[in-house]
Design an enzyme around this catalytic site. Structure first.
Site, PDB file in Angstrom:
ATOM      1  CG  PHE A 226      -1.883   1.215   1.150  1.00 42.91           C
ATOM      2  CD1 PHE A 226      -3.135   1.079   0.581  1.00 42.91           C
ATOM      3  CD2 PHE A 226      -1.496   2.474   1.616  1.00 42.91           C
ATOM      4  CE1 PHE A 226      -4.006   2.164   0.486  1.00 42.91           C
ATOM      5  CE2 PHE A 226      -2.365   3.566   1.518  1.00 42.91           C
ATOM      6  CZ  PHE A 226      -3.614   3.407   0.952  1.00 42.91           C
ATOM      7  CG  ASP A 332       5.450   3.886   1.896  1.00 42.76           C
ATOM      8  OD1 ASP A 332       5.353   4.485   2.989  1.00 42.76           O
ATOM      9  OD2 ASP A 332       4.487   3.751   1.114  1.00 42.76           O
ATOM     10  CE  LYS A 363      -0.779   5.656   7.725  1.00 41.12           C
ATOM     11  NZ  LYS A 363      -2.189   5.557   8.104  1.00 41.12           N
ATOM     12  CB  THR A 388       0.624  26.329  -4.477  1.00 44.23           C
ATOM     13  OG1 THR A 388       0.186  26.488  -5.821  1.00 44.23           O
ATOM     14  CG2 THR A 388       0.364  27.626  -3.714  1.00 44.23           C
TER      15      THR A 388
END
Lengths: 504, 504
Positions: A226, A332, A363, A388
Site C-alpha cells: 500500500f 515507504d 502519519k 504551491t
C-alpha cells in the site's frame, strides 16, 4: 520472563484499577508482575485508570451526530465519533461519555497522545499561529526561519545518509513526489547527464502525454503493498481491490512479497528460500518489464496489506539488486516511521551499509515528504519538483514538537521495551487461545504487532464493548498501532481485555 | 469614469503618502479622484502607507538566509525570503526591512491579508489548537462537531446546486479525488448501476493495473490548462513542458482552448467563431478518443497557462456538450475561487441553468476538496473514496474564519469594485504605454487581471525595486493576484509604480 508473564496473565482481574491505587502487597509472581507494570511513571498522569464504557457504541448522542453528518459527509466508513477535547493520552472519548483505550490511533497517525501538553504549547506558540494564518508558497517565498525549522525538526531525525528533504502533504503525495524525482533522475541519466538539455521531440511529446517526453518508465512495487491512493501511488498499491477498482492505472510491474511463516526465526530456512524466490523475481522484472522501473518501493512491514513481514536479509537483497541494476530504492516509512517499530525508522533494523535512495514519511510525523542524500536526485532545473505549498510550516513545527517529546521521554526506547512486553503477553495468549491468535508477528518490532484472527471483524467490534479501539489490516489481521506513549500498564489492560473477548 | 481616471493617472506624484495625511483641497479632477480612493476605510489601519525598499532584493540578511537554506532545501525557485510576522495586510516584509505591496499573494493563495486579526483569533481558539494536535482520520473517527464545521464553513459557500463536499489537502489532490469520483461514476453506469457488483474479471484485472478493472477511461482537459502536478492531475495539465517532462502520463485527450482576442467584447464575433471551433473539437474528442472521457475539466480562467479567458457562452457550451454525451463537467476553481473574480466562484459569471457536476477548490480556501450535488457521485461502497486524513479540520476552521471575514467586510463586492477601478487604470496605462501592456484582460473579473509584456521577466524584477511583489503566468503574462482586501488606494499605488517601471 515469558513464563512469569504467563502466570501473570492467567489471573489478571482488575489491573486497570491497580494503576492508581497501590495494590495490596501479596507476594505472588502475578502481583509482582502487575506491580512492575503499574509502578511505572505514566506519561499522562491524568489519563483514566481504565476505559469507561457507558453505552453501546455508537450511543444515542453519537447516533444523532452520525445522522446529521450523513447528510453532508460520507459516514459509511465511520468507525466511531470522537470527542477530541475530552480525549487524553492513549484514551479516545466519544460524545456519549465512552472513553476507550486507543491502540489504532487514527490509523497509526497519532504519535504522542491526544491533547499532549507539549504539543499544545507548540500549537499555541506565536510561530504556529503565524504559520497557520500566513501559509507560504514555500518554493517561492520561504519564511526566514525555514532552514532553522527544518534543521531542528524534520532533518534532525533524517535517516542516516539522507541529509535533504522535500516536503509534501500526505503519504500519497510523499510517494508520488519521490516517484517524480526517480523518473527525472532516470531520464537524466539516459539523456547523458544534468547538462544535456531536453530535445525538441521530448518537449513536444511531453505536452501530448507521449514518449519520450512522458516516458514509458515504471515504479516496481510488491504484491499487497500500500503506497497511497492518488493515480501514481495507486498504481503501486496492490493491497485490496476496493482500493483500485474503476481507477485507470499505469502499466507498472508488481513483484511477489515474501509469504513468510511466523514467527520468522522459527521458520528461518523456509522463509529464506521464499525471500530468495521473491528477490529473483524482482530482479527478473527489473531486467525484463516492458516499462523499465526507475525505482522500486517497499514498506518495511506491509501495513494495510495485512502486516506482512520479511527479514532484514530480504531488504538488504533489494538494496543490492537495485544498486546492481541502477534502479533507485525507495523505502515507504509512512506507517512504520517515527518510532513505532522500536527504531525511529523501521529500516534501521536492516543494518544496511548503503542507505536507501529515498525514504518517505507522513502519519506520525504529522507532515510528509521524502528524504534523500544524493544530489543527483535534485532535478537539474528549478520548477521541476514544485507546487504551491510544498508542505506546511505549521505541520513542520508540530513534527519538531513531536520529536522533542520523543527525545524528552525516550519514547522510541519505550516502544521497544513495551513492545517486547506486549509481544510476550500475546505469545502467552496465543498459546492459550490458539484459535484466536494465529501467526503472531512483530517480535522485536516495537508495538508494530499483528496476528490473524478467523473472526477478525467480530473481534474488532467486541473490543469496542470492552473499551478498546483497535484496527485491522488485510483480510484477517488484527493490527496493533498504539501511540509511542503506550506503556506496560496499557499493555496489561489490553491483554486482559483481549482475553475477555476471546472467552466470550 | 475612465476619462476621469486617465486624467488622474497622468499626475500621480505621491499618492501613497496621501493615504494617511489629508491631501490639500485643490479642486482638480486629479485630486478629487485621488481623494476618492484615499478616503476609503482601510481594512488594515496599521498597514504601511507605501512600500519600503531599503536594499536591493535579496539584501544582505536575505542572502545569508538563502545561503543557509540552500544546503537543505531547493532554493532555485526562490523569489524572495519573507518574514511573515512582520508582514501585514497587503504588505509582505523581508529580513532586510523591505516591505512590498504584494499582488501575488503566495501564488494567489492568501485571501484576507497577512496577519489578519480575525484569522489570528481563529488560530488561537481552543478548537484550532485541538485540531492541530489531535488530527483525526476523518473517514473513520470524525470529530463530534465536524458537521457543524462543514455547515458553517465550507458548505456555507458551496456553489449553487452542489450541497456536498469531499475534503482534501491541495489543489492537485482535490482534482484527483474528483477524477476518481468521475471514473467510479462512469464505470458504475457501464456496469448497470450501483446495485451491480464487480465481476471477478474486474477484481483480478484491477489488481494487475489492467482493464476492465483499471479501465481505459480518461479525463479531457484543455491546451494550456493547469490542474496540478501529481500523476493523474499532471496528465491533464498542459501548461508548460517544465511541468511535464520526464513524468509518465496517461494517454488522455486535450482539446483546444479558445485563443481569444482581447478585450473579449471588442472581438466578440471572431471570438465566438474560435469558441465554436473549440467546442466542436471538444465534442469530437469526447465521441472519438480511444480512451473515452468520463469527465472534462476546465478552469474558468486558465491561470498558470497564461491567464486565458473565454466567454460565458463557451462554458455554457461545454455544459451542454457534456450533458449531451453523459460526461461529467468538472470546474477547477483552485485559483479562481473564493472571491478573486468579483464573484465567490468564477463560474457564477456564466449564468448556468444546470450546475457543474463538481467544483474543485484550494488556495484561498486554505483547505481543498470538491463540491458535488448528485448522489450518484457518491461511490456505491465505503472505502472507495478514502484516505487517512481526508482533509484537515484545522484548515477547515481557518476557511470558516476566512468566509466570516469575507462576509463581514463584503470583500467579494470590494474585489469587484476595486477590480473595475484597477482595470480602468490599466486601460489608461495601456493606451499610454502600448509597448508595455498588450492584451489587457480580466474586465469585469474582479482583480483577476493580466496583460502580456514583451519584457515580462524584467518587469517583474524591476517591480521589486519599486516595492511591488508581482507574478507572471504563461510565457509573457503579468498576472495580478492581489488579496480580497486590495483596495482602491492600493490600486493607485500599483498603477503609479507600474508607470515608473514603464518609464524606466
Amino acid at each position: 520472563m515469558a513464563s512469569l508473564l504467563r502466570t501473570a496473565s492467567l489471573a489478571r482481574p482488575s489491573i486497570s484499577r491497580s494503576i492508581a491505587r497501590p495494590a495490596p502487597r501479596i507476594f505472588t509472581s502475578t502481583i509482582l508482575q502487575r506491580n512492575y507494570a503499574s509502578a511505572e511513571r505514566s506519561f499522562f498522569p491524568d489519563e483514566p485508570e481504565a476505559p469507561v464504557v457507558k453505552t453501546p457504541i455508537p450511543g444515542p448522542k453519537s447516533t444523532k451526530v452520525i445522522e446529521r453528518l450523513s447528510k453532508v459527509f460520507d459516514t459509511r466508513s465511520l468507525n466511531m465519533v470522537a470527542e477530541y477535547p475530552k480525549s487524553i493520552g492513549n484514551y479516545i472519548a466519544d460524545p456519549d461519555g465512552n472513553v476507550l483505550l486507543d491502540v489504532y490511533a487514527q490509523i497509526a497517525s497519532i504519535p504522542v497522545g491526544y491533547n499532549n501538553p507539549s504539543l499544545l504549547l507548540a500549537a499555541q506558540s506565536p510561530e504556529m499561529t503565524s504559520a497557520i494564518i500566513n501559509r507560504p508558497a514555500l518554493g517561492n517565498f520561504p519564511q526566514h526561519d525555514w532552514a532553522d525549522i527544518l534543521e531542528t525538526g524534520i532533518l534532525k531525525v533524517a535517516p542516516k545518509g539522507l541529509n535533504q528533504v522535500f516536503t509534501g502533504q500526505s503519504g500519497s503525495d510523499a510517494n508520488e513526489l519521490a516517484y517524480k524525482a526517480a523518473f527525472m533522475w532516470k531520464r537524466q541519466q539516459e539523456r547523458g547527464g544534468a547538462g544535456v538539455d531536453f530535445s525538441e521531440q521530448e518537449i513536444s511529446s511531453a505536452m501530448n502525454n507521449n514518449s519520450p517526453g512522458a516516458p514509458g518508465l515504471s515504479i516496481l512495487s510488491f504484491r499487497k503493498a500500500f503506497h497511497g491512493r492518488l493515480f501514481g501511488s495507486l498504481s503501486t498499491t496492490r493491497s485490496k481491490p476496493i482500493h483500485k477498482l474503476d481507477i485507470p492505472a499505469f502499466d507498472w510491474p508488481q513483484a511477489p512479497f515474501p509469504a513468510c511463516k511466523y514467527p520468522l526465526d522459527q521458520y528461518a530456512e523456509e522463509n529464506q528460500a521464499e525471500e530468495q524466490r521473491c528477490l529473483a523475481e524482482t530482479e527478473r522484472l527489473i531486467k525484463e518489464w516492458h516499462n523499465p522501473p526507475a525505482a522500486i518501493i517497499v514498506e518495511p512491514i506491509q501495513s494495510e496489506g495485512g502486516d506482512n513481514h520479511a527479514s532484514p536479509n530480504f531488504f538488504r537483497g533489494l538494496r543490492e539488486i537495485t544498486r546492481k541494476h541502477n534502479v533507485l530504492f525507495i523505502v515507504d516509512e509512512v506507517q512504520t516511521g517515527v518510532g513505532a517499530t522500536g527504531k525511529f525508522w523501521a529500516h534501521e533494523h536492516w543494518g544496511l551499509q548503503d542507505p536507501p535512495d529515498m525514504v518517505t514519511f507522513s502519519k506520525k510525523a504529522q507532515t510528509a515528504g521524502y528524504y534523500f542524500g544524493n544530489n543527483e536526485l535534485k532535478p537539474n532545473k528549478p520548477y521541476r519538483q514544485f507546487n504551491t505549498w510544498m508542505g506546511d510550516p505549521a505541520r513542520a513545527l508540530l513534527f519538531r514538537a513531536i520529536i522533542e517529546e520523543i527525545e524528552r521521554h525516550d519514547l522510541v526506547r519505550n516502544t521497544a521495551v513495551t513492545g517486547q512486553y506486549l509481544y510476550e503477553g500475546l505469545e502467552n495468549l496465543a498459546e492459550r487461545y490458539p484459535k484466536e491468535i494465529a501467526n503472531l508477528r512483530g517480535k522485536g518490532q516495537g508495538t508494530f504487532i499483528a496476528w490473524d484472527s478467523p473472526r477478525r471483524d467480530e473481534v474488532l467490534k467486541l473490543a469496542k464493548g470492552h473499551g478498546i479501539n483497535i484496527g485491522g489490516s488485510g483480510e484477517m489481521a488484527v493490527r496493533l498501532r498504539p501511540m509511542l506513549i503506550f506503556q506496560k500498564h496499557h499493555a496489561d489492560l489490553l491483554l486482559e481485555k483481549l482475553e475477555k473477548i476471546f472467552k466470550s
